[in-house]
Motif scaffolding. Sequence first.
Motif, mmCIF file in Angstrom:
data_model
loop_
_atom_site.group_PDB
_atom_site.id
_atom_site.type_symbol
_atom_site.label_atom_id
_atom_site.label_comp_id
_atom_site.label_asym_id
_atom_site.label_seq_id
_atom_site.Cartn_x
_atom_site.Cartn_y
_atom_site.Cartn_z
ATOM 1 N N LYS A 53 0.855 -1.230 0.080
ATOM 2 C CA LYS A 53 -0.013 -0.078 -0.028
ATOM 3 C C LYS A 53 0.828 1.038 0.019
ATOM 4 O O LYS A 53 0.920 1.778 0.983
ATOM 5 C CB LYS A 53 -0.879 -0.093 1.073
ATOM 6 N N VAL A 54 1.173 1.521 -1.155
ATOM 7 C CA VAL A 54 2.529 2.603 -1.348
ATOM 8 C C VAL A 54 2.075 3.785 -0.739
ATOM 9 O O VAL A 54 2.872 4.827 -0.362
ATOM 10 C CB VAL A 54 3.104 2.556 -2.629
ATOM 11 N N ASP A 55 0.827 4.277 -1.341
ATOM 12 C CA ASP A 55 0.311 5.492 -1.019
ATOM 13 C C ASP A 55 0.152 5.799 0.476
ATOM 14 O O ASP A 55 0.431 6.739 0.953
ATOM 15 C CB ASP A 55 -1.204 5.879 -1.568
ATOM 16 N N SER A 56 -0.542 4.971 1.005
ATOM 17 C CA SER A 56 -0.490 4.878 2.719
ATOM 18 C C SER A 56 0.738 5.213 3.282
ATOM 19 O O SER A 56 0.889 5.694 4.243
ATOM 20 C CB SER A 56 -1.301 3.708 3.277
ATOM 21 N N SER A 57 1.835 4.298 2.493
ATOM 22 C CA SER A 57 3.274 4.524 3.250
ATOM 23 C C SER A 57 3.889 5.750 2.989
ATOM 24 O O SER A 57 4.422 6.208 4.064
ATOM 25 C CB SER A 57 4.032 3.342 2.434
ATOM 26 N N PHE A 58 3.523 6.299 1.677
ATOM 27 C CA PHE A 58 4.005 7.832 1.658
ATOM 28 C C PHE A 58 3.502 8.794 2.657
ATOM 29 O O PHE A 58 4.203 9.829 3.111
ATOM 30 C CB PHE A 58 4.155 8.297 0.479
ATOM 31 N N ILE A 59 2.311 8.592 3.284
ATOM 32 C CA ILE A 59 1.665 9.716 4.102
ATOM 33 C C ILE A 59 2.398 9.541 5.093
ATOM 34 O O ILE A 59 2.973 10.653 5.878
ATOM 35 C CB ILE A 59 0.072 9.183 4.238
ATOM 36 N N TYR A 60 2.534 8.352 5.826
ATOM 37 C CA TYR A 60 3.512 8.356 7.083
ATOM 38 C C TYR A 60 5.036 8.624 6.921
ATOM 39 O O TYR A 60 5.649 9.317 7.882
ATOM 40 C CB TYR A 60 3.125 7.158 7.789
ATOM 41 N N TYR A 61 5.691 8.483 5.558
ATOM 42 C CA TYR A 61 6.998 8.833 5.473
ATOM 43 C C TYR A 61 7.086 10.074 5.563
ATOM 44 O O TYR A 61 8.056 10.830 6.199
ATOM 45 C CB TYR A 61 7.319 7.979 4.430
ATOM 46 N N ASN A 62 6.253 10.762 4.981
ATOM 47 C CA ASN A 62 6.311 12.180 4.723
ATOM 48 C C ASN A 62 6.170 12.932 6.092
ATOM 49 O O ASN A 62 6.476 14.056 6.312
ATOM 50 C CB ASN A 62 5.337 12.915 3.668
#
Length: 665
Positions: free
Chosen positions: A255-264
């Motif tokens: 779930k790459v989109d959700s992953s980037f939310i938290y990484y950002n």
Amino acid sequence: MRITRKLLLQNITLVILILYIIVGCNPKHNAHIAQTGEASQLEHFNLAINEIDKGKEELSQKAKHLMQLYLQAPLEMRPAIYKLVFTKLFYLAYAHPDSSVLDFYKQQSLENSQFPLVTIEALFRVSSYNLFIKQEADSGMVSLVKVKKYFPQFNDTLYKNYYALYAQTMLQKGNLKEAANYYIKTIALAEKINDSSSIISNFGNLAVVYSQMNEDTKSIPLTVKCLNYFTAHKDSSSIFIGDVSLGRAYYTLKKVDSSFIYYNKALQLIDAGVHNPSVAFILYSNLGEIYSDSGDMKKSVYYYDLCKQPLKEMGSEEQYRIFTIYATKAYAHIRDVKKGVEEIKANIPVFEKDSDLINVRASYSSLSEIAFIKHQPADALRYYKLFDSVDNILSDNANKRYIADLQTKYETQRKEVKIQIQEKELTKKAAFNKLLILLLMMLGIGTAFIITRNRLMRKRKEAIMQQQFTTGLLAKTEEERGRIARDLHDGLSQELLLLKNQVNLGAKIEPQKIDHIINEVRTISRNIHPVMLDQIGFKESILSICNQITDSEQLFIAADIEYHSELSKEKELQLFRIIQEALNNIIKYASAQAAKVQIAKMHKYLKVLIQDNGKGFDVEAALNGRTAFGLLSILERSKAINGKASITSDSKGTIVNIEIPLSYG
């Protein structure tokens, strides 16, 4: 498993530990100080501690001044301020590792015999420093062993803190089952004393266990619950770790989109001044891996380059080895990486020595991909085969089965705590107690009946199996006698007769012919009794047959044997035959690509495991069949050496487990 799973989980459990190992000052002692007119002096020290903490000095200087302030305080004052000082020192040491803080903790664990609570807390801190800052589980356990002598003075809060540290030690050692058991004990005590921070923290610990088991769908809800708690308390350092943890978990689930939310969010916290080199390294390396997988090598190399500064600050050889595995693969697209490849190869024996098959697998995977990038197809295929062999050994089925057991045990533990809290009320209800006793008696009678019936059925089944084994043994004995007779008559006898005729005719005898006859005699002798057991010993004999099978390319066998002549020669022979039979069964029937043989001393037992990744079979049906001699031989030979054997099998492979009590010699 991703590059940073182990490192990230260590940071999550650190935050969880700090949340509930921090307890207020001893109220009884503070009351004593107030009564003796020393309250103003206590207030003075508390203000001085907070002033140092809020100052703009370097972290190492803050730690130095805190330790000096504590040592300047009167002895009777220290029990009132030790927790505040110890806690702030730990935060400072974690942000900037300082061995003088560890030395200070050790000193306080020795110099406070008149204040056992100070000694206990100092030992806890020594353990915490070794676990979370030095990441040395064995050193952390040493202090926990020392603190055991103070158990009679423990209350629920101290037991809770002890269980938390013991659980972390087990987690770092990879003993997930033991770690989970102690986390559940900690949750039970936290619920008993209504410690909400400990309850939420140990939800996070269970999330760690699930993540270690590659069950991120179960770990995410618990991690979110912890993150909400940290957010409500405006704990930026803990929020940073939670964001990185969720980013990694979502990426593992694709779930790459959700992953980037938290990484950002995590990147924004770094820009806002949050400083945690260990977690920053995890964040950057995760992003480097994501962009590498998506083919954006420019961004991948950018984030791997950012890893170097936090990696330099942490100075962990293990983290550097893991970084090399993944970063070298990204750098291979833009430059020569011969040095990185050699480092990866050199690190594989280190991982194997530590039984770290996860990073052995990752190393072979990386080497295969690098060879492919560098247009070396033969090396790419060779490393991929090694990767595939290790990958097949690392099955998650056992962990998945344990997930359900773990959840059940947690719910059971919660019910037991509620029963304990209500126990006083239940004792007042005499009628209920009588009914309960009656039900227990009925249950006991019913249980006794079931146990007796099952015991009779088991004995009947064992008798049948024993008869089958005896019949099979007689048949095998006659078959073996016949084979030896044929070998002697058709082979050795004919060769000797031919040699005799050549001698009678005066012909020249070739030495090779005599060597051939000698080798035949040795082969027949070896089949009757494994001479190498007497010549090179049990451990080397097992390693030898494993190597022979691997060299013949029939099967890749990993052997991990810790044996120091704990058994008698007779039992060594029986165990050798058991392992030999199990390996022969794998070669004949399993269609496996890889297997492993593991022998280790565990407490008062010698534990033996033979595992393969073959097609599996129905164990019960096989034991009841007419061709079960091999399996029965394993079970009966185990009994003959006072051991206990179990055989489990499914579509992912077969496991033979044997426990031999060492008290029997």
